[in-house]
Design a protein around this motif. Structure first.
Motif, PDB file in Angstrom:
ATOM      1  N   LEU A 179       0.853  -1.186   0.000  1.00 16.66           N
ATOM      2  CA  LEU A 179       0.000   0.000   0.000  1.00 16.66           C
ATOM      3  C   LEU A 179       0.895   1.243   0.000  1.00 16.66           C
ATOM      4  O   LEU A 179       1.996   1.213   0.560  1.00 16.66           O
ATOM      5  CB  LEU A 179      -0.904  -0.011   1.233  1.00 16.66           C
ATOM      6  N   PRO A 180       0.453   2.313  -0.637  1.00 12.76           N
ATOM      7  CA  PRO A 180       1.308   3.507  -0.741  1.00 12.76           C
ATOM      8  C   PRO A 180       1.770   3.986   0.628  1.00 12.76           C
ATOM      9  O   PRO A 180       1.023   3.935   1.615  1.00 12.76           O
ATOM     10  CB  PRO A 180       0.378   4.532  -1.392  1.00 12.76           C
ATOM     11  N   ALA A 181       3.000   4.481   0.652  1.00 13.92           N
ATOM     12  CA  ALA A 181       3.584   4.910   1.919  1.00 13.92           C
ATOM     13  C   ALA A 181       2.771   6.039   2.549  1.00 13.92           C
ATOM     14  O   ALA A 181       2.680   6.155   3.771  1.00 13.92           O
ATOM     15  CB  ALA A 181       5.025   5.362   1.687  1.00 13.92           C
ATOM     16  N   GLY A 182       2.158   6.870   1.701  1.00 10.08           N
ATOM     17  CA  GLY A 182       1.391   7.991   2.219  1.00 10.08           C
ATOM     18  C   GLY A 182       0.042   7.609   2.795  1.00 10.08           C
ATOM     19  O   GLY A 182      -0.681   8.461   3.333  1.00 10.08           O
ATOM     20  N   TYR A 183      -0.318   6.365   2.677  1.00 15.11           N
ATOM     21  CA  TYR A 183      -1.614   5.885   3.188  1.00 15.11           C
ATOM     22  C   TYR A 183      -1.382   5.324   4.583  1.00 15.11           C
ATOM     23  O   TYR A 183      -0.596   4.384   4.754  1.00 15.11           O
ATOM     24  CB  TYR A 183      -2.154   4.824   2.236  1.00 15.11           C
ATOM     25  N   ASN A 184      -2.042   5.870   5.576  1.00 13.56           N
ATOM     26  CA  ASN A 184      -1.667   5.516   6.943  1.00 13.56           C
ATOM     27  C   ASN A 184      -2.519   4.419   7.574  1.00 13.56           C
ATOM     28  O   ASN A 184      -2.334   4.085   8.731  1.00 13.56           O
ATOM     29  CB  ASN A 184      -1.673   6.767   7.838  1.00 13.56           C
TER      30      ASN A 184
END
Lengths: 266, 448
Positions: A247-252
């Motif tokens: 999952l994208p790093a910016g998605y927390n």
């Protein structure tokens, strides 16, 4: 004297009754011609054998469509037929192929599903095509920041239908990831697993979760398409995916809930 | 009337032959494929040179060329040609105008761009990947690299950045730009093991044994190379340490008989190979260190060329001649549950795909007197046993080996008197010749 004449006639009848030689020669010539024709045919057919790439004639037939398992973007359909000019004594695998395909289509659903599914498909196809959007009720509503009106999903209209994610702004922040999900599912869906009689507009509705490492969990069939084979093909398409990528790093969040509108078309 | 009746069988025979001919003609039609599904429309902008170090232009040229080639070879991109790209060379996210790249003729959905500089002997690269359709949050990827300034490391950094892009947009599957291919080459006078980058660059000799070596198989961790070699004890399995750059002991591979075709399990703990120490060539398995040696097959006729299912390590595919001509079989790792995969012809050299679903192998489907047929690479889906031919009418093709991304296959092609290593996408497209000197055979793609 008369006795002698009768004896002569008898001799003539015996030895000169029918001309055997002519028909016999004719028969021999015909057989020889037939044998020559068969040999000639074999030679001529053999001459063209090297043109048989993509499929040669034979007794067993197997439909070929396997590149769906290769993680390439394109899906290859190929209708080669399996043949060998030197069939072996071992159990001929190809002959079971058509049966296996039909088993997939018919045998599996028969025991369990015919009773349950059959009543559904008839009423459902009329109402089903209009259902996918109402199913947004099923989207998880956890962890959302209130008050944002960012689009809830990014719909990819393709052969396999749209893929949507449940998180509020994931689709707008990471459309490339949603694209990736759609592309991957499109490449793993094997249309040959679907009964050919399935209506083109049929669609199954699947829900699954992507973990942070990209693997799939909690796969559920949200709504049946009415075609058990399409349902199974769609489920297998998801199961074949090893990972959608981290999952994208910016998605927390730790997981991403995905709805997959698996459509049988084109 | 009587004559008509007599001719009836002949008429029927002729009619039958004509009908069969027509049926066969129908089967010979090559059915088209629907390969025209969309790939990701990606643009790779030339990187912006920063600073005035004299090394910069040459390193930048190498970096740009390698990055473009890697992305082009990935098999998942429809790469925007340089002539269709905007002239600008954006060096940072602030400098790029995504609308330019999104517009025709580039029509890119994603753009890779960045800046490259050389400072104090160090090569510094900043690379980004932006999504042109997302103007508010376009950045998909941002990377910074800092290495010693050299042509080799400029290539390495380009490979690394390309692999990041491929992994990001390719659904989490690692790229292969940093992988290697091991193969046998006679260009030094004897058949030795050689290695090269995945794109054919950087070819180098690994072994210097002065004898005949073949069947190289790199271990999953890339530290050891197993291969078959002819020595005083005959054909034996030998081991070369790539960490130590020398041969290391592997006694299990030398004990009597001819020992061929080693194969690593994907966890690196086991090695399967073919050995005739008990008479017939059979499949044997041992630990990576050589212990726990045991035989898996016991059939009349040769059993050779094992390959593990890398997904599970619970199955082995191999070639057996038990019914005459060689055919592909699979069995469980304990030797049970044997299944025949090919139904005829002359099938050899199986290689199991990384996802465990597909076997690639070399097959002469129409092998026989008067019609040797062509030896081509085929792939077969093990669940359905549906197969596809992926090389067509180009030389004699053998020894396929899967790349770790499951999208590429490397193989050997003999055309006339030359034998070379080629790679292709797993659907048979984008075939590239990787070697051009000497005779080169038996390629094996590294695991990572």
């Amino acid at each position: 004297m008369s006795t002698l004449l009768e004896a002569n006639e008898q001799l003539e009848r015996t030895f000169g009754r029918e001309p055997v030689a002519g028909p016999a020669m004719g028969s021999l010539a015909l057989h020889a011609a037939l044998a020559c024709a068969v040999v000639f045919y074999g030679l001529v057919a053999g001459l063209f054998h090297h043109n048989t790439w993509g499929g040669t004639p034979g007794s067993g037939t197997i439909q070929v469509q396997i590149t769906s398992s290769i993680p390439l973007p394109a899906q290859k359909l190929n209708d080669n037929v399996l043949t060998t000019s030197t069939p072996s004594e071992a159990p001929a695998i190809p002959e079971t192929k058509p049966q296996q395909q039909q088993l997939d289509l018919n045998a599996i659903p028969i025991p369990g599903r015919h009773e349950k599914e059959k009543p559904k498909p008839q009423p459902l196809p009329k109402t089903q095509p209009h259902q996918p959007q109402p199913r947004t009720d099923n989207y998880a509503r956890y962890g959302e920041q209130t008050g944002q009106q960012i689009p809830r999903s990014v719909a990819q209209t393709g052969a396999n239908g749209p893929t949507s994610v449940s998180d509020t702004d994931f689709g707008s922040r990471f459309p490339w990831y949603v694209d990736g999900i759609t592309r991957k599912l499109r490449s793993t869906l094997n249309r040959q697993e679907v009964d050919a009689s399935t209506p083109l507009s049929s669609q199954a509705y699947l829900i699954f979760t992507i973990r942070r490492d990209g693997t799939v969990t909690d796969l559920q069939l949200g709504q049946s398409s009415g075609s058990p084979t399409l349902d199974r093909a769609c489920e297998r398409a998801v199961q074949r995916v090893d990972t959608f990528g981290q999952l994208p790093a910016g998605y927390n969040q730790s997981t991403l809930r995905v709805t997959y509108d698996c459509q049988y078309g084109h | 009337m009587k004559a008509t009746v007599r001719l009836l069988p002949l008429i029927l025979c002729v009619s039958f032959c004509v009908a069969v001919q027509q049926l066969l003609a129908q089967d010979w039609v090559h059915v088209s494929t629907n390969m025209a599904q969309e790939k990701i429309r990606l643009a790779a902008a030339d990187f912006k040179p920063v600073g005035d170090d004299p090394q910069t232009p040459a390193l930048k040229a190498t970096f740009d060329a390698v990055l473009y080639n890697d992305l082009s070879a990935a098999g998942i991109f429809d790469l925007v040609s340089k002539s269709m790209s905007p002239q600008a060379t954006p060096g940072s996210p602030q400098e790029i105008q995504l609308a330019q790249w999104a517009a025709a003729p580039a029509s890119a959905t994603d753009v890779a761009f960045g800046a490259l500089s050389v400072s104090n002997g160090r090569l510094i690269v900043y690379g980004w990947l932006d999504d042109t359709r997302n103007t508010t949050n376009p950045q998909v990827l941002g990377k910074q690299y800092n290495e010693t300034a050299s042509q080799d490391l400029a290539r390495t950094l380009a490979h690394r950045f390309a692999d990041e892009i491929i992994k990001q947009l390719g659904g989490g599957v690692n790229g292969i730009a940093e992988t290697s291919i091991y193969f046998v080459s006679s260009r030094s006078g004897s058949k030795e093991i050689w290695a090269m980058d995945y794109d054919g660059e950087n070819q180098r000799q690994v072994t210097h044994l002065g004898t005949i070596s073949n069947s190289p198989r790199i271990s999953p961790d890339g530290s050891r190379l197993a291969f078959a070699s002819l020595g005083r004890e005959g054909w034996s399995i030998r081991m070369y340490s790539l960490d130590l750059n020398r041969m290391v002991s592997f006694p299990s591979g030398t004990a009597g008989g001819a020992n061929f075709s080693p194969a690593w399990s994907s966890d690196g703990t086991k090695l399967a190979f073919s050995s005739s120490r008990s008479g017939d060539p059979e499949i044997w398995v041992c630990d990576a260190g050589g212990g726990n040696l045991h035989k898996l097959t016991s059939f009349r006729g040769p059993d050779v060329a094992p390959t593990w299912n890398p997904k599970t390590n619970s199955q082995i595919a191999w070639v057996s001649g038990r019914t005459g001509l060689p055919q592909i079989y699979t069995m469980d790792q304990d030797g049970g549950n044997i299944q025949r995969i090919t139904d005829g012809g002359y099938a050899t050299s199986p290689s199991w795909s990384p996802n465990g679903q597909i076997l690639a192998f070399s097959w002469r489907r129409n092998y026989g007197p008067g019609d040797p047929g062509a030896r081509d690479i085929h792939i077969i889906d093990l669940a359905s046993l549906r197969w596809d031919q992926i090389t067509h009418e180009s030389g004699s093709n053998d020894f396929p080996s899967w790349a770790p991304d499951g999208r590429h296959i490397v193989f050997e092609r003999q055309d006339g008197h030359r034998t070379d290593i080629w790679s292709m996408l797993a659907d048979g497209t984008d075939q590239r010749q990787l070697t051009h000197t000497g005779n080169n055979t038996m390629p094996n793609w590294s695991w990572k």
